[in-house]
Scaffold this active site. Sequence first.
Site, mmCIF file in Angstrom:
data_model
loop_
_atom_site.group_PDB
_atom_site.id
_atom_site.type_symbol
_atom_site.label_atom_id
_atom_site.label_comp_id
_atom_site.label_asym_id
_atom_site.label_seq_id
_atom_site.Cartn_x
_atom_site.Cartn_y
_atom_site.Cartn_z
ATOM 1 C CB SER A 1 52.661 -66.681 20.487
ATOM 2 O OG SER A 1 52.134 -66.750 21.792
ATOM 3 C CE LYS B 1 50.258 -57.921 21.447
ATOM 4 N NZ LYS B 1 49.609 -58.938 20.709
ATOM 5 C CG ASP B 2 44.908 -60.179 22.282
ATOM 6 O OD1 ASP B 2 45.012 -60.429 21.085
ATOM 7 O OD2 ASP B 2 45.766 -60.527 23.127
ATOM 8 C CB VAL C 1 54.109 -58.253 29.541
ATOM 9 C CG1 VAL C 1 55.598 -58.461 29.791
ATOM 10 C CG2 VAL C 1 53.311 -58.509 30.804
ATOM 11 C CD GLN D 1 41.097 -67.441 18.662
ATOM 12 O OE1 GLN D 1 40.487 -68.036 19.561
ATOM 13 N NE2 GLN D 1 41.948 -66.463 18.939
ATOM 14 N N GLY E 1 54.242 -62.502 28.971
ATOM 15 C CA GLY E 1 52.897 -61.916 29.039
ATOM 16 C C GLY E 1 51.900 -62.922 29.601
ATOM 17 C CG HIS E 2 50.904 -66.388 27.313
ATOM 18 N ND1 HIS E 2 51.849 -66.540 26.324
ATOM 19 C CD2 HIS E 2 49.728 -66.169 26.658
ATOM 20 C CE1 HIS E 2 51.281 -66.429 25.134
ATOM 21 N NE2 HIS E 2 49.984 -66.193 25.304
ATOM 22 N N GLY F 1 48.930 -70.938 23.790
ATOM 23 C CA GLY F 1 50.225 -71.575 23.920
ATOM 24 C C GLY F 1 51.371 -70.771 23.344
ATOM 25 C CE1 TYR F 2 57.086 -72.055 20.207
ATOM 26 C CE2 TYR F 2 57.564 -69.752 20.633
ATOM 27 C CZ TYR F 2 57.975 -71.005 20.252
ATOM 28 O OH TYR F 2 59.292 -71.220 19.919
HETATM 29 P P1 AMP Z 1 47.113 -65.671 23.125
HETATM 30 O O1 AMP Z 1 47.870 -66.895 23.520
HETATM 31 O O2 AMP Z 1 47.867 -64.760 22.230
HETATM 32 O O3 AMP Z 1 45.718 -65.979 22.660
HETATM 33 O O4 AMP Z 1 46.931 -64.819 24.445
HETATM 34 C C1 AMP Z 1 46.355 -65.381 25.601
HETATM 35 C C2 AMP Z 1 46.109 -64.289 26.608
HETATM 36 O O5 AMP Z 1 47.347 -63.649 26.924
HETATM 37 C C3 AMP Z 1 45.176 -63.194 26.097
HETATM 38 O O6 AMP Z 1 44.334 -62.772 27.162
HETATM 39 C C4 AMP Z 1 46.139 -62.104 25.698
HETATM 40 O O7 AMP Z 1 45.573 -60.809 25.760
HETATM 41 C C5 AMP Z 1 47.207 -62.255 26.727
HETATM 42 N N1 AMP Z 1 48.477 -61.693 26.255
HETATM 43 C C6 AMP Z 1 49.140 -61.998 25.114
HETATM 44 N N2 AMP Z 1 50.241 -61.230 24.994
HETATM 45 C C7 AMP Z 1 50.262 -60.407 26.069
HETATM 46 C C8 AMP Z 1 51.129 -59.366 26.520
HETATM 47 N N3 AMP Z 1 52.208 -58.996 25.831
HETATM 48 N N4 AMP Z 1 50.818 -58.736 27.663
HETATM 49 C C9 AMP Z 1 49.712 -59.083 28.372
HETATM 50 N N5 AMP Z 1 48.860 -60.054 28.008
HETATM 51 C C10 AMP Z 1 49.124 -60.714 26.876
#
Ligand code: AMP
Length: 261
Positions: A168, A131-132, A158, A43, A18-19, A13-14
């Site tokens: 986020s 990103k991860d 992104v 996690q 990228g999402h 969320g948030y």
């Molecule tokens: P998170 O909400 O941070 O757990 O991220 C959810 C998904 O979005 C994960 O697969 C992240 O790798 C991806 N993600 C987060 N930030 C970015 C970004 N800047 N560019 C591409 N994917 C992203």
Amino acid sequence: MKQRRVALVPTMGYLHEGHLSLARLAAASSDVVIVSIFVNPTQFNNPADLATYPRDLKRDLDLLEKEDFKIVFAPHEDELYAEGFQSWVNVARLTETLEGAHRPGHFQGVATVVSMLFNAVAPDAAVFGEKDFQQLRVIEQLVKDLKFPVEIIRAPIVREDDGLALSSRNVRLSPEERSSALLISKGLFEARALFQKGERNGSKLTAVVHSQLSQSPLIAPEYVELVREDDLTPIAQAAPGARILLAATVGKVRLIDNLSL
Ligand code: AMP
């Protein structure tokens, strides 16, 4: 009747661009996109990080609605972790280094919740961001080893126009920390430029990243490593398929980034 192809986009969320790029990528190859939103407590190895993780479901739903993504799975914590929960999924070797070494239990939480999401949603595909990068590799291994019938789609990172990878957590940066955080991507791009000029020495490539990070007293690097993309083992000499991964705290905010050379 033709089966509809379902793609899952797991998030905490948030939401940011990228999402949304992950969801658009999911939509490009699927009939139905399901975005999951769940801040997975297991996690987080650091309680303060969990407590301050930004959340705003209403804002997220509005953003998705505008983009025409109408199916959201936002389970409550006790729907996934019932009382007495005690079954964990562990990916071994890939989680021993980098984020795994600095955040004990992190990938066990990730692998477990992603397994539960796959079982709950039963998607044909799932999109994860580079990103991860270590997380992406861990999920690919998990799916291969445990034979989840899910195609994993990789999505590129992104960035803001100035290079900062969207996260986020960026909303927690003060303006001063925000400008310091820029040194992270600056260092990575400088290392890549050096590689493109012919430098192959791993220590020299990571040294230029460190030298950028050291420009700000607000940055505390945790690791900067040159690794092979497939098994994430550290390498002394860069070759195609090498990537620099790093983690650093900027003020109180822990950020990660990486770049393929
Ligand atoms: P998170 O909400 O941070 O757990 O991220 C959810 C998904 O979005 C994960 O697969 C992240 O790798 C991806 N993600 C987060 N930030 C970015 C970004 N800047 N560019 C591409 N994917 C992203």
